[in-house]
Design a protein around this motif. Structure first.
Motif, short mmCIF file in Angstrom:
data_model
loop_
_atom_site.label_atom_id
_atom_site.label_comp_id
_atom_site.label_asym_id
_atom_site.label_seq_id
_atom_site.Cartn_x
_atom_site.Cartn_y
_atom_site.Cartn_z
N ALA A 30 0.83 -1.20 0.00
CA ALA A 30 0.00 0.00 0.00
C ALA A 30 0.87 1.25 0.00
O ALA A 30 0.58 2.24 -0.70
CB ALA A 30 -0.92 -0.01 1.22
N GLU A 31 1.96 1.23 0.79
CA GLU A 31 2.85 2.40 0.85
C GLU A 31 3.54 2.62 -0.50
O GLU A 31 3.71 3.77 -0.92
CB GLU A 31 3.87 2.20 1.97
N ARG A 32 3.93 1.52 -1.16
CA ARG A 32 4.56 1.67 -2.48
C ARG A 32 3.56 2.24 -3.49
O ARG A 32 3.91 3.09 -4.31
CB ARG A 32 5.09 0.32 -2.96
N MET A 33 2.34 1.77 -3.44
CA MET A 33 1.32 2.25 -4.37
C MET A 33 1.04 3.73 -4.16
O MET A 33 0.89 4.50 -5.11
CB MET A 33 0.03 1.44 -4.19
N LEU A 34 0.99 4.17 -2.91
CA LEU A 34 0.68 5.56 -2.58
C LEU A 34 1.91 6.46 -2.70
O LEU A 34 1.78 7.68 -2.84
CB LEU A 34 0.11 5.65 -1.17
N LEU A 38 3.02 5.23 5.63
CA LEU A 38 1.81 5.37 6.43
C LEU A 38 2.10 5.20 7.92
O LEU A 38 1.36 5.74 8.76
CB LEU A 38 0.77 4.32 5.99
N ALA A 51 0.78 11.54 6.86
CA ALA A 51 0.06 11.02 5.70
C ALA A 51 -0.86 9.86 6.11
O ALA A 51 -1.99 9.74 5.62
CB ALA A 51 1.04 10.56 4.63
N PHE A 55 -4.86 9.40 5.64
CA PHE A 55 -5.39 8.22 4.96
C PHE A 55 -6.37 7.46 5.85
O PHE A 55 -7.37 6.89 5.37
CB PHE A 55 -4.23 7.31 4.53
N GLU A 58 -9.78 9.18 5.56
CA GLU A 58 -10.43 8.93 4.27
C GLU A 58 -10.82 7.47 4.11
O GLU A 58 -11.87 7.15 3.53
CB GLU A 58 -9.51 9.36 3.12
#
Length: 285
Positions: A30-34, A38, A51, A55, A58
């Motif tokens: 997830a961190e790589r995608m964003l 996090l 961040a 997140f 949201e």
């Protein structure tokens, strides 16, 4: 969300019923995608980055929205929400049958949107076939296209609408044979007029076909002729110079039915058809 709430990878993994390494891998993906971190992770503690805090807010909103969407879909599947398009001819509203059925339906399904459309008797079944309408309140007999059925939900009688100065207006009950020389104004449902002619052994002299009942009774008030109309209009269409009289020789019957698609798939519409069918059976019992 599990890691953000627990701030502990092992406890979060236990809640999710997955292994801690698998959870760690998912967070890293997830961190790589964003493209952001996090969590701040040390051997002793886990905390959200700025961040991550954004997140978390949201993501919580997204999950709540998803839960709401799931519930809405389930309710739509049960026929509790959605929309139903209902057609009708005016005399079914005069009788109160339309209001009674829709009132019960709305009590059971208050979140359903019900749209009403008055239409011509002959057109209503065609609009159901085309998908413009879902159901329609009408008066048989009427020609149903293939795949359209009707459920009879009420019965009443026809009466005679006369000009107040007609000699027949002095009578309480008019025999069909006394109408032999009269001119007839034809409503949408012509079965009553034809039955009067059959009983009186004459062919009705039809002078005009305005169709809608208000127009029919208005023509009677102008002295254009007589009309055979449903009894339910007596208290609802009150126009100067028009009187209503009973017909001798037994009831001239008329019915109100709900037309619908035989193989309806929409849950909201199927629920309405089921209600109408159940109430029809109860009334006939």
């Amino acid at each position: 969300m599990a890691v953000a709430d627990c701030l502990h990878f092992v406890r979060a993994a236990e809640l999710l019923h997955i292994s801690p390494p698998a959870l760690t891998k998912q967070i890293q993906e997830a961190e790589r995608m964003l493209g952001v971190r996090l969590f701040n992770r040390t051997t002793r503690s886990v905390s959200l980055t700025s961040a991550g805090e954004v997140f978390q807010i949201e993501a919580r909103r997204a999950l709540e929205q998803f839960a709401q969407a799931e519930e809405s879909v389930r309710r739509a599947g049960r026929g509790e929400i959605g929309r139903i398009e209902v057609g009708y001819i005016a005399s079914t509203a005069y009788s109160g049958v339309l209001q009674a059925e829709l009132s019960i339906y709305r009590k059971h399904y208050p979140d359903l949107e019900v749209n009403l459309r008055e239409g011509a008797l002959a057109r209503l079944p065609q609009l159901i076939e085309a998908g413009t309408l879902d159901v329609a309140f009408l008066r048989p007999p009427v020609t149903y296209p293939v795949g359209i059925d009707g459920i009879v939900i009420a019965r009443e009688r026809f009466v005679l609408a006369l000009h107040a100065e007609s000699p027949l207006a002095r009578l309480d009950v008019v025999h069909p044979a006394q109408l032999r020389d009269e001119r007839f104004i034809l409503p949408e449902q012509e079965s009553g007029t034809l039955e009067i002619g059959r009983r009186g052994q004459f062919h009705p002299q039809i002078v005009t076909r305005p169709g809608r009942l208000v127009a029919v009774v208005t023509m009677v008030s102008l002295g254009a002729g007589v009309a055979v109309v449903p009894h339910s209009v007596v208290d609802h269409i009150v126009i100067p110079d028009v009187v209503y009289r009973e017909i001798h020789g037994g009831v001239v019957p008329t019915e109100i039915a709900v037309a619908h698609r035989r193989h309806e798939k929409a849950p909201a519409v199927r629920a309405f058809i089921r209600q109408v069918r159940d109430r029809s059976k109860a009334a006939a019992a």
